[in-house]
Design an enzyme around this catalytic site. Structure first.
Site, PDB file in Angstrom:
ATOM      1  N   THR A 250       2.098   9.074  12.671  1.00 31.89           N
ATOM      2  CA  THR A 250       2.406  10.486  12.431  1.00 31.89           C
ATOM      3  C   THR A 250       3.853  10.837  12.726  1.00 31.89           C
ATOM      4  O   THR A 250       4.459  11.666  12.046  1.00 31.89           O
ATOM      5  CB  THR A 250       1.479  11.360  13.307  1.00 31.89           C
ATOM      6  OG1 THR A 250       0.141  11.124  12.896  1.00 31.89           O
ATOM      7  CG2 THR A 250       1.781  12.835  13.154  1.00 31.89           C
TER       8      THR A 250
ATOM      9  N   SER B 185      -4.150   3.162  11.122  1.00 35.01           N
ATOM     10  CA  SER B 185      -5.505   2.744  10.734  1.00 35.01           C
ATOM     11  C   SER B 185      -5.468   1.400  10.008  1.00 35.01           C
ATOM     12  O   SER B 185      -6.479   0.701   9.946  1.00 35.01           O
ATOM     13  CB  SER B 185      -6.130   3.765   9.785  1.00 35.01           C
ATOM     14  OG  SER B 185      -6.130   5.019  10.375  1.00 35.01           O
TER      15      SER B 185
ATOM     16  N   ASP C   6      -3.622   6.324  16.591  1.00 38.56           N
ATOM     17  CA  ASP C   6      -5.040   5.958  16.430  1.00 38.56           C
ATOM     18  C   ASP C   6      -5.362   4.570  16.979  1.00 38.56           C
ATOM     19  O   ASP C   6      -6.413   4.369  17.582  1.00 38.56           O
ATOM     20  CB  ASP C   6      -5.442   6.035  14.947  1.00 38.56           C
ATOM     21  CG  ASP C   6      -5.501   7.480  14.471  1.00 38.56           C
ATOM     22  OD1 ASP C   6      -5.518   8.391  15.318  1.00 38.56           O
ATOM     23  OD2 ASP C   6      -5.520   7.704  13.237  1.00 38.56           O
TER      24      ASP C   6
ATOM     25  N   THR D 249      -6.630   4.237  26.637  1.00 38.72           N
ATOM     26  CA  THR D 249      -7.488   4.541  25.490  1.00 38.72           C
ATOM     27  C   THR D 249      -7.104   5.916  24.933  1.00 38.72           C
ATOM     28  O   THR D 249      -6.682   6.779  25.696  1.00 38.72           O
ATOM     29  CB  THR D 249      -8.968   4.452  25.966  1.00 38.72           C
ATOM     30  OG1 THR D 249      -9.790   4.208  24.883  1.00 38.72           O
ATOM     31  CG2 THR D 249      -9.453   5.657  26.689  1.00 38.72           C
TER      32      THR D 249
HETATM   33  N1  ASP Z   1      -3.214   8.426  11.604  1.00 39.50           N
HETATM   34  C1  ASP Z   1      -2.061   8.400  12.459  1.00 39.50           C
HETATM   35  C2  ASP Z   1      -1.808   6.951  12.858  1.00 39.50           C
HETATM   36  O1  ASP Z   1      -2.453   6.475  13.760  1.00 39.50           O
HETATM   37  C3  ASP Z   1      -2.278   9.251  13.657  1.00 39.50           C
HETATM   38  C4  ASP Z   1      -1.120   9.323  14.622  1.00 39.50           C
HETATM   39  O2  ASP Z   1      -0.114   8.661  14.517  1.00 39.50           O
HETATM   40  O3  ASP Z   1      -1.237  10.132  15.568  1.00 39.50           O
HETATM   41  O4  ASP Z   1      -1.006   6.309  12.241  1.00 39.50           O
END
Ligand code: ASP
Length: 343
Positions: free
Chosen positions: A16, A62, A93, A168
């Protein structure tokens, strides 16, 4: 302690922190690292020398997989002598998985490898990314009389520094997204950086860094729940030919112990499978002898995971299986700490 000028490498993997909103479908999309450095004008005031590199392509976390962990570990290894500290910008994540993986893949790590990211993209006014990145830079560049203040793999988020393989993600909403329920925080990052020196592990000086490049992903997680069916369990253990299973149990390591269930576990273990018992609880540990239900698992050959997180259990199993250890050694290392991941 105040730090000397340090040479830092920031490795941008995605997440993000580097995303912007797509004007058409409003989803968050990734940009390159120039975008991040342009958004944080404070970086120009930092006295340390900062170099940027990135994964190609950068990814939402992800998509992270064992090959990416090997790639990140190899980058730290390749540039180890050139830099005093490393910051890895990563999606939240799967950050705890990546931090755990690198804590195993990099042996005798004596420099800081600090993971950080953000809950809001760097371009937004309320972003937490600016503060997180600057805190991570401060941590990675902090030294004491002997060298880095916090060697090893850590996660720096909001106003805390955590031991990477104890952490975590617990909130998809709060800026305070991570916890390490079974291990004290390594630093409180308020007005002052307050390091908790008793909780920081300082490795021996005479050992050289080693990087591993084999992980075996042939494992799975089985989470027990009331009503779990015998058909499902039977298929799970017989059809997938998994080398190891993380069994997420209740409380201090308990699960139903009807004969059919114990027979399936026993049979899988007798055919060479490994079952590691990890609690579904956020805090506390597996003690298989505490209740009759846990004792039955122990008698069937299930290994107690103590206070390991699921993230550390996944990456530790992949690491140990990738090392090609014999069964006895593998079980020994599941019962013992490699990099401070269990007490
Ligand atoms: N979906 C994003 C990721 O893990 C969430 C984040 O960065 O907070 O890449």
């Amino acid at each position: 302690m105040k730090s000397r000028n340090q040479n830092l490498l920031i490795i941008y993997t995605g997440g993000t922190i580097g995303m912007v909103e797509d004007p058409d479908d409003k989803s968050l999309k990734l940009l390159d690292f120039n975008h991040i450095s342009e958004e944080i004008s404070e970086l120009k005031k930092i006295k340390h020398s900062i170099t940027w590199k990135s994964l190609d392509p950068v990814i939402d976390s992800s998509y992270i997989n064992p090959e990416n962990w090997i790639q990140m570990a190899q980058m730290v290894f390749d540039y180890y002598n050139e830099y005093d500290g490393f910051i890895i910008l990563h999606g939240t994540d799967t950050m705890a998985y990546s931090a755990s993986a690198l804590s195993f893949l990099l042996e005798n790590l004596r420099k800081p490898v600090v993971y950080t990211g953000s809950q809001l993209p760097i371009g937004l006014i309320r972003t937490d990314g600016r503060e997180n990145l600057i805190s991570a830079i401060e941590v990675a560049s902090s030294t004491n009389a002997f060298g880095p203040m916090v060697p090893g793999v850590t996660i720096c988020f909001e106003n805390k520094l955590f031991k990477g393989n104890r952490t975590t993600k617990f909130s998809a909403e709060d800026f305070n997204a991570f916890i390490s329920p079974n291990y004290p925080v390594l630093a409180e990052l308020g007005v002052h950086l307050k390091f908790n020196k008793e909780a920081i592990n300082y490795p021996e000086h005479n050992k050289t860094l080693r990087v591993y490049n084999q992980l075996d992903p042939n494992i799975a997680i089985l989470k027990v729940f009331p009503g779990i069916s015998s058909d499902f369990i039977k298929n799970f253990f017989t059809n997938f030919k998994l080398r190891a299973v993380i069994f997420e149990t209740y409380g201090s390591g308990n699960a139903p112990t009807e004969a059919w269930f114990i027979d399936i576990l026993h049979n899988y273990i007798n055919h060479g499978g490994i079952i590691l018992n990890v609690t579904q609880c956020m805090a506390g540990r597996v003690e298989q002898g505490k209740y009759e239900t846990g004792l039955a698992l122990q008698n069937a050959g299930v290994i107690g995971g103590s206070d390991i997180t699921t993230e550390a259990a996944v990456t530790k199993l992949m690491f140990l299986l990738g090392k090609g250890l014999d069964r006895e050694n593998l079980i020994f290392w599941l019962n013992n700490s490699i990099s401070g991941e269990i007490n």
